[in-house]
Motif scaffolding. Structure first.
Motif, PDB file in Angstrom:
ATOM      1  N   THR A 254      10.084   0.187   8.082  1.00  0.00           N
ATOM      2  CA  THR A 254       8.898   0.626   7.354  1.00  0.00           C
ATOM      3  C   THR A 254       8.875   2.149   7.225  1.00  0.00           C
ATOM      4  O   THR A 254       9.110   2.867   8.203  1.00  0.00           O
ATOM      5  CB  THR A 254       7.611   0.162   8.071  1.00  0.00           C
ATOM      6  OG1 THR A 254       7.626  -1.268   8.175  1.00  0.00           O
ATOM      7  CG2 THR A 254       6.381   0.593   7.294  1.00  0.00           C
ATOM      8  N   TYR A 255       8.603   2.608   6.005  1.00  0.00           N
ATOM      9  CA  TYR A 255       8.502   4.040   5.724  1.00  0.00           C
ATOM     10  C   TYR A 255       7.118   4.316   5.143  1.00  0.00           C
ATOM     11  O   TYR A 255       6.721   3.694   4.157  1.00  0.00           O
ATOM     12  CB  TYR A 255       9.577   4.471   4.725  1.00  0.00           C
ATOM     13  CG  TYR A 255      10.986   4.187   5.180  1.00  0.00           C
ATOM     14  CD1 TYR A 255      11.744   5.148   5.831  1.00  0.00           C
ATOM     15  CD2 TYR A 255      11.564   2.927   4.968  1.00  0.00           C
ATOM     16  CE1 TYR A 255      13.042   4.884   6.246  1.00  0.00           C
ATOM     17  CE2 TYR A 255      12.863   2.653   5.381  1.00  0.00           C
ATOM     18  CZ  TYR A 255      13.588   3.643   6.023  1.00  0.00           C
ATOM     19  OH  TYR A 255      14.864   3.370   6.436  1.00  0.00           O
ATOM     20  N   PHE A 256       6.404   5.254   5.760  1.00  0.00           N
ATOM     21  CA  PHE A 256       5.080   5.619   5.262  1.00  0.00           C
ATOM     22  C   PHE A 256       5.229   6.653   4.154  1.00  0.00           C
ATOM     23  O   PHE A 256       5.879   7.681   4.328  1.00  0.00           O
ATOM     24  CB  PHE A 256       4.217   6.198   6.387  1.00  0.00           C
ATOM     25  CG  PHE A 256       2.858   6.637   5.918  1.00  0.00           C
ATOM     26  CD1 PHE A 256       1.919   5.704   5.495  1.00  0.00           C
ATOM     27  CD2 PHE A 256       2.534   7.983   5.870  1.00  0.00           C
ATOM     28  CE1 PHE A 256       0.670   6.105   5.040  1.00  0.00           C
ATOM     29  CE2 PHE A 256       1.287   8.399   5.424  1.00  0.00           C
ATOM     30  CZ  PHE A 256       0.359   7.459   5.011  1.00  0.00           C
ATOM     31  N   LEU A 257       4.643   6.369   3.010  1.00  0.00           N
ATOM     32  CA  LEU A 257       4.730   7.266   1.863  1.00  0.00           C
ATOM     33  C   LEU A 257       3.559   8.236   1.887  1.00  0.00           C
ATOM     34  O   LEU A 257       2.425   7.865   1.566  1.00  0.00           O
ATOM     35  CB  LEU A 257       4.744   6.464   0.564  1.00  0.00           C
ATOM     36  CG  LEU A 257       5.888   5.451   0.402  1.00  0.00           C
ATOM     37  CD1 LEU A 257       5.755   4.711  -0.920  1.00  0.00           C
ATOM     38  CD2 LEU A 257       7.239   6.144   0.483  1.00  0.00           C
ATOM     39  N   LYS A 258       3.833   9.474   2.257  1.00  0.00           N
ATOM     40  CA  LYS A 258       2.787  10.488   2.264  1.00  0.00           C
ATOM     41  C   LYS A 258       2.398  10.885   0.838  1.00  0.00           C
ATOM     42  O   LYS A 258       1.302  11.349   0.585  1.00  0.00           O
ATOM     43  CB  LYS A 258       3.264  11.720   3.035  1.00  0.00           C
ATOM     44  CG  LYS A 258       3.527  11.456   4.508  1.00  0.00           C
ATOM     45  CD  LYS A 258       3.989  12.716   5.220  1.00  0.00           C
ATOM     46  CE  LYS A 258       4.251  12.444   6.689  1.00  0.00           C
ATOM     47  NZ  LYS A 258       4.727  13.665   7.400  1.00  0.00           N
TER      48      LYS A 258
ATOM     49  N   GLY B 229       0.824  -1.198   0.000  1.00  0.00           N
ATOM     50  CA  GLY B 229       0.000   0.000   0.000  1.00  0.00           C
ATOM     51  C   GLY B 229       0.856   1.245   0.000  1.00  0.00           C
ATOM     52  O   GLY B 229       1.645   1.460  -0.916  1.00  0.00           O
ATOM     53  N   CYS B 230       0.732   2.041   1.047  1.00  0.00           N
ATOM     54  CA  CYS B 230       1.532   3.260   1.186  1.00  0.00           C
ATOM     55  C   CYS B 230       2.725   3.048   2.115  1.00  0.00           C
ATOM     56  O   CYS B 230       3.341   4.028   2.576  1.00  0.00           O
ATOM     57  CB  CYS B 230       0.673   4.415   1.705  1.00  0.00           C
ATOM     58  SG  CYS B 230      -0.574   4.969   0.528  1.00  0.00           S
ATOM     59  N   HIS B 231       3.036   1.803   2.390  1.00  0.00           N
ATOM     60  CA  HIS B 231       4.151   1.501   3.285  1.00  0.00           C
ATOM     61  C   HIS B 231       5.286   0.833   2.498  1.00  0.00           C
ATOM     62  O   HIS B 231       5.072  -0.196   1.850  1.00  0.00           O
ATOM     63  CB  HIS B 231       3.701   0.596   4.435  1.00  0.00           C
ATOM     64  CG  HIS B 231       2.748   1.261   5.376  1.00  0.00           C
ATOM     65  ND1 HIS B 231       1.385   1.256   5.155  1.00  0.00           N
ATOM     66  CD2 HIS B 231       2.962   1.961   6.521  1.00  0.00           C
ATOM     67  CE1 HIS B 231       0.787   1.920   6.142  1.00  0.00           C
ATOM     68  NE2 HIS B 231       1.720   2.361   6.975  1.00  0.00           N
ATOM     69  N   LEU B 232       6.460   1.453   2.553  1.00  0.00           N
ATOM     70  CA  LEU B 232       7.644   0.912   1.893  1.00  0.00           C
ATOM     71  C   LEU B 232       8.497   0.211   2.940  1.00  0.00           C
ATOM     72  O   LEU B 232       8.873   0.800   3.952  1.00  0.00           O
ATOM     73  CB  LEU B 232       8.444   2.045   1.242  1.00  0.00           C
ATOM     74  CG  LEU B 232       9.655   1.627   0.403  1.00  0.00           C
ATOM     75  CD1 LEU B 232       9.196   0.864  -0.847  1.00  0.00           C
ATOM     76  CD2 LEU B 232      10.468   2.856  -0.008  1.00  0.00           C
ATOM     77  N   LEU B 233       8.788  -1.074   2.700  1.00  0.00           N
ATOM     78  CA  LEU B 233       9.579  -1.866   3.636  1.00  0.00           C
ATOM     79  C   LEU B 233      10.965  -2.094   3.050  1.00  0.00           C
ATOM     80  O   LEU B 233      11.112  -2.622   1.946  1.00  0.00           O
ATOM     81  CB  LEU B 233       8.916  -3.215   3.910  1.00  0.00           C
ATOM     82  CG  LEU B 233       7.679  -3.237   4.812  1.00  0.00           C
ATOM     83  CD1 LEU B 233       6.479  -2.577   4.132  1.00  0.00           C
ATOM     84  CD2 LEU B 233       7.329  -4.656   5.200  1.00  0.00           C
ATOM     85  N   VAL B 234      11.984  -1.667   3.794  1.00  0.00           N
ATOM     86  CA  VAL B 234      13.370  -1.808   3.351  1.00  0.00           C
ATOM     87  C   VAL B 234      14.173  -2.475   4.463  1.00  0.00           C
ATOM     88  O   VAL B 234      14.379  -1.882   5.529  1.00  0.00           O
ATOM     89  CB  VAL B 234      13.999  -0.446   2.997  1.00  0.00           C
ATOM     90  CG1 VAL B 234      15.431  -0.641   2.494  1.00  0.00           C
ATOM     91  CG2 VAL B 234      13.165   0.280   1.957  1.00  0.00           C
ATOM     92  N   LYS B 235      14.583  -3.706   4.236  1.00  0.00           N
ATOM     93  CA  LYS B 235      15.368  -4.465   5.218  1.00  0.00           C
ATOM     94  C   LYS B 235      14.722  -4.446   6.601  1.00  0.00           C
ATOM     95  O   LYS B 235      15.385  -4.241   7.616  1.00  0.00           O
ATOM     96  CB  LYS B 235      16.795  -3.925   5.290  1.00  0.00           C
ATOM     97  CG  LYS B 235      17.604  -4.153   4.028  1.00  0.00           C
ATOM     98  CD  LYS B 235      19.080  -3.955   4.264  1.00  0.00           C
ATOM     99  CE  LYS B 235      19.650  -5.065   5.144  1.00  0.00           C
ATOM    100  NZ  LYS B 235      21.131  -4.982   5.281  1.00  0.00           N
TER     101      LYS B 235
END
Length: 224
Positions: A40-44, A31-37
């Protein structure tokens, strides 16, 4: 174990460390959540991508495929002639700029560096910038500090290389005479959030020396 088995193991091992596969393994979008290693980063809003290096083409194409509508756009500098071997992505949101013929900074690489600088400077606090970095990135991100010219920079790097300077020593100098290296790119992009995805070409993986550390604070002294 047969030669066939050994060959299959070798090919699988090589495949597992190809740039696109590494992106698949480490980056996920939910969805709007980017997971890197695992983080979690929320994409506004859709994010931006910049990159430079010999291996970033595969990283960038895979990342664009993964992000889809969550990618606003980007600029990536790649070695001159790379699209003679690999297909140039069609309909891409990322602008690809070829440069650094012979792994040396040139005017085309400068044009790419200027576009990367301009993109970074206009980002805001709620933006997310993904920076793709690999070996060869230094030559593909040349933006000398004024009044140093590109010709002067290339000349001194050539002379140092011929005199036996190693990659750490060369990159230490590059950080001193570049706008974007030695953490310069991160400073220009502040206060936006940055994710750096790095493929190392230096033993020990010193992040401040890979591509001269454009998103990492400079840790070496001027005397080193």
């Amino acid at each position: 174990m047969s030669n066939k088995d050994l060959k299959e193991i070798f090919l699988k091992a090589v495949e597992s460390v190809q740039p696109p596969q590494l992106i698949k393994n480490q980056v996920k979008l939910e969805g709007c959540h980017l997971l890197v290693k695992g983080r979690t980063y929320f994409l506004k809003k859709p994010c931006h991508v910049v990159g430079f290096g010999k291996a970033v083409l595969g990283m960038a194409t895979e990342l664009e495929s993964l992000l889809g509508e969550q990618l606003e756009g980007g600029v990536v500098t790649v070695p001159e002639g790379i699209f003679e071997k690999y297909q140039r992505p069609s309909g891409s949101k990322i602008e690809y700029i070829e440069g650094a013929k012979g792994n040396l900074p040139d005017e085309e690489a400068v044009k790419g560096a200027v576009k990367i600088r301009n993109l970074a400077q206009r980002l805001q606090e709620d933006d997310l910038l993904i920076v793709l970095i690999s070996g060869g990135g230094s030559a593909l991100l040349p933006l000398p500090v004024s009044p140093i010219t590109l010709e002067e920079k290339v000349d001194v790097i050539k002379k140092l290389a011929k005199s036996g300077a190693d990659i750490r020593e060369l990159n230490s100098l590059r950080k001193r005479i570049s706008v974007l290296k030695g953490g310069g790119l991160a400073e220009l992009a502040y206060p936006c959030k940055i994710i750096s995805l790095v493929l190392s070409d230096i033993v020990g993986d010193p992040l401040d020396f890979i591509a001269s550390g454009p998103t990492i604070s400079d840790r070496d002294s001027a005397e080193s």
